[in-house]
Write a protein that holds these residues in place. Sequence first.
Motif, short mmCIF file in Angstrom:
data_model
loop_
_atom_site.label_atom_id
_atom_site.label_comp_id
_atom_site.label_asym_id
_atom_site.label_seq_id
_atom_site.Cartn_x
_atom_site.Cartn_y
_atom_site.Cartn_z
N LYS A 375 0.83 -1.21 0.00
CA LYS A 375 0.00 0.00 0.00
C LYS A 375 0.87 1.26 0.00
O LYS A 375 0.53 2.27 -0.62
CB LYS A 375 -0.93 0.00 1.21
N TRP A 376 2.01 1.19 0.68
CA TRP A 376 2.94 2.32 0.63
C TRP A 376 3.44 2.55 -0.80
O TRP A 376 3.63 3.69 -1.23
CB TRP A 376 4.12 2.08 1.57
N ASP A 379 0.68 4.28 -2.66
CA ASP A 379 0.61 5.69 -2.27
C ASP A 379 1.77 6.49 -2.88
O ASP A 379 1.59 7.65 -3.28
CB ASP A 379 0.63 5.82 -0.75
N LYS A 382 0.87 7.37 -6.37
CA LYS A 382 -0.07 8.50 -6.42
C LYS A 382 0.65 9.82 -6.19
O LYS A 382 0.38 10.82 -6.87
CB LYS A 382 -1.16 8.30 -5.37
#
Length: 518
Positions: A375-376, A379, A382
């Motif tokens: 998930k890091w 992110d 993004k």
Amino acid sequence: MTAPVPAAGKTAAGTSPAAPLAEVDNARSPLLAGFVGSHFMAIGSLGVGWLAPASELRRVPLFIWMRTEAVGVALCIVLLAVGGMLLVRAWLRLGQRVRVWGAEARKATLQAVVLWGLPLMFSVPLFSRDVYAYIGQGRLMVEGFNPYENGISALSNYFQLGADKMWTEAPVPYGQLFLWIEQFVVWSTNVHPEASIMLFRVAALIGVVLCIIYVPKLADLHGVNPHRALWLTAANPLFLTNFIASVHNDALMIGLALAGLYYCATRRVIFGLVLVTLSISVKPITIVFLPFIGLLWAGKDAGWPRKFVFWALTAGISLGLLYAMSMVNGFGFGWINGLSAPGSIWIWYAPVGLMGLVVASISNAFGLDGWGLAKWVYDAGKLLAVGIIAWQIFRGDYDRLIRRLTLAFAAVVVLAPMIQSWYVVWLIPLFAVTGIRDDWQVKALYFIVSFFMVYAISDQLEVFPYLQTADLGLALALARNAAAIIALLFALYLIFLDPKTKMLFSKSEEPVTTRPVI
């Protein structure tokens, strides 16, 4: 290779358009091949396209045979895979048949869009179930629910609607205009699935027509041949399958955005801004256009104070219109919550998704929280996309402004952990109108189109698990593998063996004669 690409009205050799050389060398053959391919896809969709469980078509004997008997399903898989790749070959061959990108090339491209798109208008939805989510969301509106707060599981018998289970609890990520379209469609058809699909296809067709109108206009503004840009965009099999066969609302979104961008670029900014705002109210991702429209409005030699003034005006007008629309039914800006849902999904061929998978696998091997670390990575992708968008907003030449917008929009797509084929179709018109050179750039497009067609053909097929019988064993996994193998073999044939198309994918010894990217 495809024909050289002079400016509009010039021939490949730079001679007069009145030269005796035919502009298009017999377009009939690729047009007919694509027509056959789209019919194959339409017929194949009867067996492996997506039907709502409540659909009356499931009780039609022909549909029963094609969807429940192993032979029928196998036939549909072959027709779908061969038809999809025939469409790719027809598109490539149509480009090769063009000697001069003039009026005749435009005529052939428009004929291709009609001949190849018409059978898909009557197909069972392919490669995606999103249209059934649209029906469910429209029913939420009709029954008085707030779709920004309720998933379609709030409805009685929601599983009969045919939507993917991810939509059962997910809030709607669409804007007010598309909510009203969903509500009107469901109200007018009384939740009849096939009638609703046809009305959603009409809405998508409006987006297709807008693309056909404004892609050449935007290309002309950039000194890029408008007829070639139209062929790259509208006759493209990814464009036709995602916007017509799959019934994605992205067609209306990008059509309105391109129309608005054209008017903004030709100093009719208020009207253009309204159109772009309507695009945002279909699918809010085109909010990325607003800073660049502000720069167009400010003008070429604007200083920073003037730029900030016009950024504020652009944001104020657009957000004011969105707010006014949200007040009509009182739902507000609830779509902002819906935008977070896709960010948690990944896919292996997306660069960021693949990096997340690698990090998760290695971390899990060492007893760490692999998917938490992944998930890091998502992110970080993004954040990098936001950085690229900011760079394109604040740095670069005014004359390359729409190209800068294109690169910013591409960053949103490429740096996401999930890339769907219809996300790629957002980008193709923007790159086409700002210039795709006849070198590695157009080859990259050929590979991308081929890859995503192969993947789409094998990714989402409605095949019943109980088809795993003793004779053919066509379970879902085997059916998808069969479709993938057929489509992949066809793609490899186009790239390495086909005497006509293999040259499109190989390195050319000829110098590039097309205009540079503007």
